[in-house]
Write a protein that holds these residues in place. Structure first.
Motif, PDB file in Angstrom:
ATOM      1  N   CYS A  60      80.025 104.310  53.996  1.00 41.57           N
ATOM      2  CA  CYS A  60      80.178 103.943  52.589  1.00 41.57           C
ATOM      3  C   CYS A  60      81.121 104.934  51.894  1.00 41.57           C
ATOM      4  N   HIS A  62      81.251 105.824  48.929  1.00 43.82           N
ATOM      5  CA  HIS A  62      80.613 106.603  47.860  1.00 43.82           C
ATOM      6  C   HIS A  62      80.236 108.001  48.363  1.00 43.82           C
ATOM      7  N   MET A  63      79.312 108.067  49.328  1.00 42.44           N
ATOM      8  CA  MET A  63      78.898 109.376  49.840  1.00 42.44           C
ATOM      9  C   MET A  63      78.686 109.356  51.355  1.00 42.44           C
ATOM     10  N   THR A  65      77.319 107.267  53.586  1.00 42.44           N
ATOM     11  CA  THR A  65      76.126 106.776  54.287  1.00 42.44           C
ATOM     12  C   THR A  65      76.540 105.718  55.311  1.00 42.44           C
ATOM     13  N   CYS A  92      74.507  99.210  50.618  1.00 41.24           N
ATOM     14  CA  CYS A  92      74.281 100.558  51.143  1.00 41.24           C
ATOM     15  C   CYS A  92      72.852 101.013  50.825  1.00 41.24           C
ATOM     16  N   HIS A  95      72.597 104.337  47.549  1.00 48.38           N
ATOM     17  CA  HIS A  95      72.651 104.098  46.099  1.00 48.38           C
ATOM     18  C   HIS A  95      72.896 102.628  45.768  1.00 48.38           C
TER      19      HIS A  95
HETATM   20  S1  FES Z   1      76.473 106.486  49.758  1.00 42.96           S
HETATM   21 FE1  FES Z   1      76.576 104.360  49.748  1.00 42.96          FE
HETATM   22  S2  FES Z   1      76.049 103.823  47.749  1.00 42.96           S
HETATM   23 FE2  FES Z   1      76.027 105.972  47.728  1.00 42.96          FE
END
Ligand code: FES
Ligand SMILES: [Fe+2]
Length: 368
Positions: A60, A62-63, A65, A92, A95
């Motif tokens: 992902c 974002h972070m 995952t 995901c 989050h």
């Molecule tokens: S790591 Fe996937 S939504 Fe935050």
């Protein structure tokens, strides 16, 4: 094992082509699965809305995952009945950002306003056929150069469909397996074949071997081996399809896909025409077909046992009575280099080859 660089195959670490990435049965549930090929991690799932197969880069944006690693505790998964696949999208677990089959983020539940354009993962070209899931892998990002594997016999009711043998990860570079397509000299000591006629042919993205002779592993119920004919072709660098006649009419498929540089995942399977000659396969046909696939797998394991323990053949001591190893290796290089250079390799390898002392399989080869 050795790496692509050590085999001096070309510019790319992983080849261009269609590669098997899963047995379709692994996607019978709506849970996504984590797969690793070409030195990368992926999320693979079957969309709940349309049943379409989706392959995304795993992490992902974002972070980072993993979108498909097993997760039994996130409320995204629990609320989804054990799966984070929603329609044809995947959410995901961390989050709850949601990504479409195109890899673009299309929902961030706690955010109002535009979703950043960079909130996306790569979505790969995939296909489903022959009970397998395939990906088109191309270091240059191009469209498929040829069609994914299909066989008309797969949909013919007089043929018993295969179930894949999952042979696991082999810690050898695929070059060692590709060599097998022209390995005339191993057929007797490894497989117990008395080769009567033999030839190889390289043409575009295909590399073929045609041969016939009795065989000590694949024998009939009476223990006697008839003359077995095999007409075998690599369709690109990862998919071998072999038509067998003489014992059971059957089609063998062996697929291998790079996992990391110097390791491959391998599957084996055999499609068998009704052994009882029935227009629609019967239960006894299926039992016989499974036994035949087992015998074929044991024959392949004879190669495998050598591969599991050998050192990489970076500089072979090849002799004229061997099959055309160097031609096969040149053929294989086309997939590790830009398409624009393909012709350079094909000009050096296309054609028909018969090892010194062997009898060609086809008459046209004999005349040549
Ligand atoms: S790591 Fe996937 S939504 Fe935050
Ligand atoms: Fe072999």
């Amino acid at each position: 094992m050795a790496t692509t660089k050590e085999y001096r195959l070309g510019e790319f670490t992983f080849p261009r082509g269609w590669f098997m990435i899963a047995d379709a049965e692994e996607l019978n549930t709506h849970k996504p699965i984590a797969v690793r090929f070409f030195g990368k991690d992926f999320a693979l799932y079957r969309g709940r809305a349309t049943g379409k197969i989706v392959l995304l880069d795993a992490y992902c944006p974002h972070m980072k995952t993993h979108l498909a690693a097993p997760n039994n505790t996130s409320y995204v998964v629990l609320d989804g009945g054990g799966s984070n696949v929603e329609g044809d999208d995947i959410r995901c677990p961390y989050h709850a950002w949601r990504f479409g089959a195109d890899g673009k983020c299309n929902d961030i539940p706690y955010h109002q306003g535009p979703i950043p354009a960079t909130a996306c993962v790569k979505s790969w070209t995939v296909a489903e056929s022959l009970g397998a899931i395939w990906v088109w892998h191309d270091p240059e990002g191009g469209e498929p150069e040829w069609e994914h594997p299909t066989l008309p016999q797969w949909d013919d009711p007089s043929w018993v469909r295969w179930k894949f043998d999952h042979l696991g990860v082999l810690n050898q570079h695929p070059q060692e397996v590709i060599d097998n397509i022209c390995d005339y000299g191993h057929l007797s000591p490894i497989h117990g074949s008395t080769v009567e006629r033999y030839e190889n042919e390289f043409q575009g993205h295909t590399a073929s071997q045609r041969q016939c002779g009795p065989h000590r592993t694949l024998v009939g119920e009476d223990g006697v081996s008839p003359i077995l004919h095999t007409d075998t072709t690599y369709h690109g660098p990862g998919v071998l399809i072999s038509h067998l006649t003489g014992l059971c009419e059957s089609i063998l498929m062996i697929t291998h896909s790079p996992v990391d540089d110097g390791s491959i995942k391998v599957w084996h399977s055999v499609l068998v025409r009704s052994p009882g000659n029935n227009p629609v396969v019967t239960v006894p046909d299926t039992i016989t077909a499974r036994q035949f696939q087992d015998a074929s797998r044991l024959s392949f394991m004879q190669d495998f046992e050598v591969w599991m323990n050998k050192a990489p053949c970076l500089n072979g001591l090849f002799i004229p009575s061997d099959g055309p190893f160097m031609k096969a290796r040149i053929w294989y290089r086309q997939f590790y280099n830009p398409r624009a250079k393909k012709r350079e390799f094909l000009d050096q390898c296309e054609g028909l080859y018969v090892p010194r002392g062997a009898t060609p399989y086809t008459e046209s080869a004999a005349a040549a």
